[in-house]
Motif scaffolding. Sequence first.
Motif, PDB file in Angstrom:
ATOM      1  N   PRO A  22      67.007  41.745  -6.439  1.00 36.57           N
ATOM      2  CA  PRO A  22      67.900  42.808  -6.891  1.00 36.57           C
ATOM      3  C   PRO A  22      69.313  42.333  -7.229  1.00 36.57           C
ATOM      4  CG  PRO A  22      67.859  42.844  -4.517  1.00 36.57           C
ATOM      5  CD  PRO A  22      66.953  41.712  -4.961  1.00 36.57           C
ATOM      6  N   PHE A  23      69.513  41.016  -7.312  1.00 39.27           N
ATOM      7  CA  PHE A  23      70.856  40.476  -7.527  1.00 39.27           C
ATOM      8  C   PHE A  23      71.185  40.208  -8.989  1.00 39.27           C
ATOM      9  CE2 PHE A  23      69.524  39.256  -3.244  1.00 39.27           C
ATOM     10  CZ  PHE A  23      70.471  39.957  -2.529  1.00 39.27           C
ATOM     11  N   LEU A  24      70.236  40.394  -9.872  1.00 34.17           N
ATOM     12  CA  LEU A  24      70.489  40.208 -11.300  1.00 34.17           C
ATOM     13  C   LEU A  24      71.186  41.450 -11.834  1.00 34.17           C
ATOM     14  CD1 LEU A  24      70.068  38.296 -13.693  1.00 34.17           C
ATOM     15  CD2 LEU A  24      67.938  39.479 -14.142  1.00 34.17           C
ATOM     16  N   MET A  25      72.386  41.281 -12.380  1.00 32.22           N
ATOM     17  CA  MET A  25      73.221  42.407 -12.809  1.00 32.22           C
ATOM     18  C   MET A  25      73.366  42.501 -14.325  1.00 32.22           C
ATOM     19  SD  MET A  25      74.174  44.084 -10.183  1.00 32.22           S
ATOM     20  CE  MET A  25      73.176  43.729  -8.761  1.00 32.22           C
ATOM     21  N   ARG A  46      69.063  55.123 -11.045  1.00 35.81           N
ATOM     22  CA  ARG A  46      69.164  55.662  -9.683  1.00 35.81           C
ATOM     23  C   ARG A  46      68.440  54.780  -8.669  1.00 35.81           C
ATOM     24  NH1 ARG A  46      69.362  55.946  -5.236  1.00 35.81           N
ATOM     25  NH2 ARG A  46      69.249  57.688  -3.828  1.00 35.81           N
ATOM     26  N   GLU A  47      67.396  54.096  -9.109  1.00 34.16           N
ATOM     27  CA  GLU A  47      66.584  53.274  -8.206  1.00 34.16           C
ATOM     28  C   GLU A  47      67.211  51.933  -7.859  1.00 34.16           C
ATOM     29  OE1 GLU A  47      65.388  54.873 -10.966  1.00 34.16           O
ATOM     30  OE2 GLU A  47      64.409  56.474  -9.843  1.00 34.16           O
ATOM     31  N   GLU A  48      68.427  51.659  -8.349  1.00 39.88           N
ATOM     32  CA  GLU A  48      69.097  50.403  -7.983  1.00 39.88           C
ATOM     33  C   GLU A  48      69.230  50.361  -6.463  1.00 39.88           C
ATOM     34  OE1 GLU A  48      69.832  48.048 -10.067  1.00 39.88           O
ATOM     35  OE2 GLU A  48      70.056  49.002 -12.013  1.00 39.88           O
ATOM     36  N   PRO A  49      68.878  49.236  -5.827  1.00 47.08           N
ATOM     37  CA  PRO A  49      68.905  49.156  -4.361  1.00 47.08           C
ATOM     38  C   PRO A  49      70.275  49.425  -3.743  1.00 47.08           C
ATOM     39  CG  PRO A  49      67.856  47.218  -5.299  1.00 47.08           C
ATOM     40  CD  PRO A  49      68.380  48.019  -6.440  1.00 47.08           C
ATOM     41  N   PHE A  50      71.341  49.097  -4.440  1.00 46.97           N
ATOM     42  CA  PHE A  50      72.674  49.280  -3.851  1.00 46.97           C
ATOM     43  C   PHE A  50      73.035  50.744  -3.675  1.00 46.97           C
ATOM     44  CE2 PHE A  50      73.273  48.133  -8.376  1.00 46.97           C
ATOM     45  CZ  PHE A  50      73.867  49.287  -8.861  1.00 46.97           C
ATOM     46  N   PHE A  51      72.420  51.654  -4.427  1.00 48.12           N
ATOM     47  CA  PHE A  51      72.729  53.073  -4.244  1.00 48.12           C
ATOM     48  C   PHE A  51      72.239  53.595  -2.895  1.00 48.12           C
ATOM     49  CE2 PHE A  51      72.845  53.451  -9.057  1.00 48.12           C
ATOM     50  CZ  PHE A  51      74.222  53.599  -9.109  1.00 48.12           C
ATOM     51  N   ASP A  52      71.190  52.998  -2.343  1.00 45.07           N
ATOM     52  CA  ASP A  52      70.654  53.436  -1.057  1.00 45.07           C
ATOM     53  C   ASP A  52      71.493  52.966   0.125  1.00 45.07           C
ATOM     54  OD1 ASP A  52      68.559  54.756  -2.282  1.00 45.07           O
ATOM     55  OD2 ASP A  52      67.274  52.981  -2.265  1.00 45.07           O
ATOM     56  N   CYS A  53      72.431  52.078  -0.102  1.00 45.24           N
ATOM     57  CA  CYS A  53      73.261  51.525   0.979  1.00 45.24           C
ATOM     58  C   CYS A  53      74.654  52.130   1.022  1.00 45.24           C
ATOM     59  CB  CYS A  53      73.378  50.010   0.799  1.00 45.24           C
ATOM     60  SG  CYS A  53      71.783  49.183   0.828  1.00 45.24           S
ATOM     61  N   LEU A  54      74.910  53.104   0.199  1.00 47.72           N
ATOM     62  CA  LEU A  54      76.251  53.676   0.134  1.00 47.72           C
ATOM     63  C   LEU A  54      76.486  54.671   1.261  1.00 47.72           C
ATOM     64  CD1 LEU A  54      76.503  54.290  -3.701  1.00 47.72           C
ATOM     65  CD2 LEU A  54      77.521  52.446  -2.395  1.00 47.72           C
ATOM     66  N   SER A  56      78.799  57.065   0.918  1.00 47.35           N
ATOM     67  CA  SER A  56      79.267  58.271   0.257  1.00 47.35           C
ATOM     68  C   SER A  56      78.091  59.064  -0.312  1.00 47.35           C
ATOM     69  CB  SER A  56      80.217  57.877  -0.882  1.00 47.35           C
ATOM     70  OG  SER A  56      80.498  58.988  -1.682  1.00 47.35           O
ATOM     71  N   GLU A  57      78.291  60.348  -0.486  1.00 46.21           N
ATOM     72  CA  GLU A  57      77.282  61.194  -1.139  1.00 46.21           C
ATOM     73  C   GLU A  57      77.250  60.924  -2.647  1.00 46.21           C
ATOM     74  OE1 GLU A  57      75.087  63.366   0.286  1.00 46.21           O
ATOM     75  OE2 GLU A  57      75.802  62.533   2.181  1.00 46.21           O
ATOM     76  N   GLU A  58      78.386  60.503  -3.195  1.00 47.45           N
ATOM     77  CA  GLU A  58      78.478  60.225  -4.623  1.00 47.45           C
ATOM     78  C   GLU A  58      77.915  58.839  -4.915  1.00 47.45           C
ATOM     79  OE1 GLU A  58      81.736  60.496  -8.220  1.00 47.45           O
ATOM     80  OE2 GLU A  58      82.434  60.417  -6.165  1.00 47.45           O
ATOM     81  N   LEU A  59      77.025  58.761  -5.887  1.00 50.72           N
ATOM     82  CA  LEU A  59      76.406  57.494  -6.247  1.00 50.72           C
ATOM     83  C   LEU A  59      77.308  56.750  -7.233  1.00 50.72           C
ATOM     84  CD1 LEU A  59      72.720  58.697  -6.659  1.00 50.72           C
ATOM     85  CD2 LEU A  59      73.801  57.643  -4.668  1.00 50.72           C
ATOM     86  N   ILE A  60      77.923  55.674  -6.753  1.00 47.97           N
ATOM     87  CA  ILE A  60      78.848  54.869  -7.541  1.00 47.97           C
ATOM     88  C   ILE A  60      78.453  53.401  -7.390  1.00 47.97           C
ATOM     89  CG2 ILE A  60      81.242  54.117  -7.784  1.00 47.97           C
ATOM     90  CD1 ILE A  60      82.078  56.814  -6.571  1.00 47.97           C
ATOM     91  N   MET A  61      78.409  52.694  -8.518  1.00 50.16           N
ATOM     92  CA  MET A  61      78.147  51.254  -8.466  1.00 50.16           C
ATOM     93  C   MET A  61      79.353  50.582  -7.806  1.00 50.16           C
ATOM     94  SD  MET A  61      77.192  48.728 -11.594  1.00 50.16           S
ATOM     95  CE  MET A  61      76.726  47.023 -11.309  1.00 50.16           C
ATOM     96  N   PRO A  62      79.142  49.798  -6.751  1.00 50.08           N
ATOM     97  CA  PRO A  62      80.263  49.138  -6.076  1.00 50.08           C
ATOM     98  C   PRO A  62      81.028  48.205  -7.024  1.00 50.08           C
ATOM     99  CG  PRO A  62      78.296  49.074  -4.710  1.00 50.08           C
ATOM    100  CD  PRO A  62      77.869  49.569  -6.059  1.00 50.08           C
ATOM    101  N   GLU A  63      82.346  48.196  -6.897  1.00 52.37           N
ATOM    102  CA  GLU A  63      83.191  47.393  -7.772  1.00 52.37           C
ATOM    103  C   GLU A  63      82.872  45.907  -7.670  1.00 52.37           C
ATOM    104  OE1 GLU A  63      84.215  49.949  -5.927  1.00 52.37           O
ATOM    105  OE2 GLU A  63      85.334  51.267  -7.273  1.00 52.37           O
ATOM    106  N   VAL A  64      82.502  45.440  -6.497  1.00 52.53           N
ATOM    107  CA  VAL A  64      82.163  44.025  -6.346  1.00 52.53           C
ATOM    108  C   VAL A  64      80.961  43.657  -7.230  1.00 52.53           C
ATOM    109  CG1 VAL A  64      80.645  44.302  -4.340  1.00 52.53           C
ATOM    110  CG2 VAL A  64      81.905  42.155  -4.665  1.00 52.53           C
ATOM    111  N   LEU A  65      80.073  44.611  -7.481  1.00 53.93           N
ATOM    112  CA  LEU A  65      78.933  44.345  -8.362  1.00 53.93           C
ATOM    113  C   LEU A  65      79.348  44.369  -9.831  1.00 53.93           C
ATOM    114  CD1 LEU A  65      76.047  46.177  -6.490  1.00 53.93           C
ATOM    115  CD2 LEU A  65      76.695  43.760  -6.431  1.00 53.93           C
TER     116      LEU A  65
END
Length: 145
Positions: A22-25, A46-54, A56-65
């Motif tokens: 899941p590390f390929l961006m 929505r199925e990106e693995p990083f969304f399940d680790c947030l 917050s209720e809001e689904l946001i792609m982390p800036e580090v990614l």
Amino acid sequence: MDHKFGKLDHQEILKLIPQKFPFLMVDSIENLIANKQAVGKKKIIREEPFFDCLYSEELIMPEVLLIESAAQVATLMILSDSVEKKKRIYVKGIKKAEFYHSVHPECDLSIDVNIIDSSKETLLVDSKLTVEDYEVANIQLKFCV
């Protein structure tokens, strides 16, 4: 295949950089001019693995990614013209990272990278990340080559 001008598909990307799911961006590369510029594309789902680790209720792609996305596109731009395809490219530093808008599921992220300065061992790459017509981030990365 010679990639001095052109595109890279998903399979070609997997051959050039070590990152895998899941590390390929980045999904594809367009408008590639080796060692000058490239445009990477990433469909954020929505199925990106990083969304399940947030937290917050809001689904946001982390800036580090977003930074990682820019680094991967820049690495592909550099490696596409390399004789030694397994050459390692390292991020030496982050000169600038500014974030203007959030990236959510179902966005088409575009990562436009350009080399703005180079020396024998170092490259400075400017990255403009956009979703539709909105700039979401501007990132400058130093690479050791």
